[in-house]
Scaffold this motif. Sequence first.
Motif, PDB file in Angstrom:
ATOM      1  N   SER A  30      82.330  27.762  -5.106  1.00 38.00           N
ATOM      2  CA  SER A  30      80.984  27.529  -4.598  1.00 38.00           C
ATOM      3  C   SER A  30      80.045  28.684  -4.905  1.00 38.00           C
ATOM      4  O   SER A  30      78.837  28.568  -4.731  1.00 38.00           O
ATOM      5  N   ASP A  35      78.619  23.954  -7.389  1.00 36.21           N
ATOM      6  CA  ASP A  35      77.815  23.048  -6.590  1.00 36.21           C
ATOM      7  C   ASP A  35      76.353  23.029  -7.041  1.00 36.21           C
ATOM      8  O   ASP A  35      75.474  22.670  -6.291  1.00 36.21           O
ATOM      9  N   THR A 127      79.810  18.535 -13.694  1.00 37.63           N
ATOM     10  CA  THR A 127      78.855  17.960 -12.744  1.00 37.63           C
ATOM     11  C   THR A 127      77.792  17.175 -13.497  1.00 37.63           C
ATOM     12  O   THR A 127      77.326  17.605 -14.558  1.00 37.63           O
ATOM     13  N   ALA A 170      83.364  15.566  -5.626  1.00 33.89           N
ATOM     14  CA  ALA A 170      82.351  16.047  -4.679  1.00 33.89           C
ATOM     15  C   ALA A 170      81.028  15.370  -4.993  1.00 33.89           C
ATOM     16  O   ALA A 170      80.734  15.055  -6.154  1.00 33.89           O
ATOM     17  N   ASP A 172      76.878  15.937  -4.029  1.00 31.02           N
ATOM     18  CA  ASP A 172      75.983  16.974  -3.534  1.00 31.02           C
ATOM     19  C   ASP A 172      74.572  16.404  -3.431  1.00 31.02           C
ATOM     20  O   ASP A 172      74.013  15.919  -4.422  1.00 31.02           O
ATOM     21  N   GLU A 192      70.671  21.594   1.299  1.00 36.32           N
ATOM     22  CA  GLU A 192      71.749  20.978   0.517  1.00 36.32           C
ATOM     23  C   GLU A 192      72.926  20.622   1.416  1.00 36.32           C
ATOM     24  O   GLU A 192      73.275  21.352   2.341  1.00 36.32           O
ATOM     25  N   GLU A 194      76.983  18.997   0.774  1.00 37.83           N
ATOM     26  CA  GLU A 194      77.984  18.555  -0.194  1.00 37.83           C
ATOM     27  C   GLU A 194      79.177  17.959   0.550  1.00 37.83           C
ATOM     28  O   GLU A 194      79.697  18.551   1.495  1.00 37.83           O
ATOM     29  N   TYR A 196      83.127  16.053   0.166  1.00 39.37           N
ATOM     30  CA  TYR A 196      84.302  16.171  -0.696  1.00 39.37           C
ATOM     31  C   TYR A 196      85.301  15.047  -0.438  1.00 39.37           C
ATOM     32  O   TYR A 196      85.499  14.627   0.709  1.00 39.37           O
TER      33      TYR A 196
END
Length: 296
Positions: A30, A35, A127, A170, A172, A192, A194, A196
């Motif tokens: 992280s 992220d 991502t 994940a 986000d 934000e 997130e 999982y």
Amino acid sequence: MFNHQTSIAGFAMSDLVRVACAAMVAVLSSSVLADVKPDPGDYTALPKGTDVVVLYQQNPRGDEVYSGGHKVADDLDLKMNVGVLRLIHFTDFFGTGYTWDPQVVIPFGHQEVGLSDSKTSGLGDITFGGTLWTIADLERNEHLGWSVFFTAPTGSDKDEGFGLSNNRWAVDFQVGYIKGLTDKISWDVIAETEFYSDQRSTDSKKDPLFQLHNHLRYNFTPETYAAITYRHNWGAKETLEGATLATSHDNGTAGFTVATMVNKQLQLMGQVMRDVTVREGVKIDNSLQFRLAYFY
């Protein structure tokens, strides 16, 4: 997608210890853009049709490890050299007139942990996603964007404590607002959350992570700015069959950024980040980042 189940009947205590050690190091992910951390100015909506290729180089370093607010190690000797390729395209959102920017983020890197004498290199978790702007006013320097990013478990050395590879899905959600306070001063604030999936090989569970990012920018010229940053995150407790692998975060990070446009298409950015308070995970003593962005 977020309900992958794996049987862990007969999971041995030695396996539990191994997973806990891996989780201790993997929590660094992280801190290394896994992220999609927003930098100063990232929530600026650029003109439709703009494409951006961004290359990051990051160098996090850390020795101290905390769990539940208590230091549990001070000689981890963690060194990471991370590269990130980010491809962004600004376009119209399906004929609505709003701007959005579908994108993909591909991390890769090398990690060394002196405490365990381990070295790992490879691809990180990829991502993909984008931001939709409901306010996109370049003239008044006001922008409001809503983002969704999905991270896929594509990374190398899964379950081996590689900070760029979590072996879980994940999703986000971010909302970012930029406001020009004066002709030279801007404030960026991004909230934000997130979520999982269960870890794919061990079925360990991880609570949502909540983050708040603040950037205060001073524009020396239209092409050059400096910014101070403060980020804080909470949550992300991780458990396995009732045993706690990682307690909840309550971590804060401060940083300083300088960026300039070398010409009309090329931007250079330098950044230094340092954890100022850590309840859970590796305390990053310093993280240098350099970013090259090409606009066309």
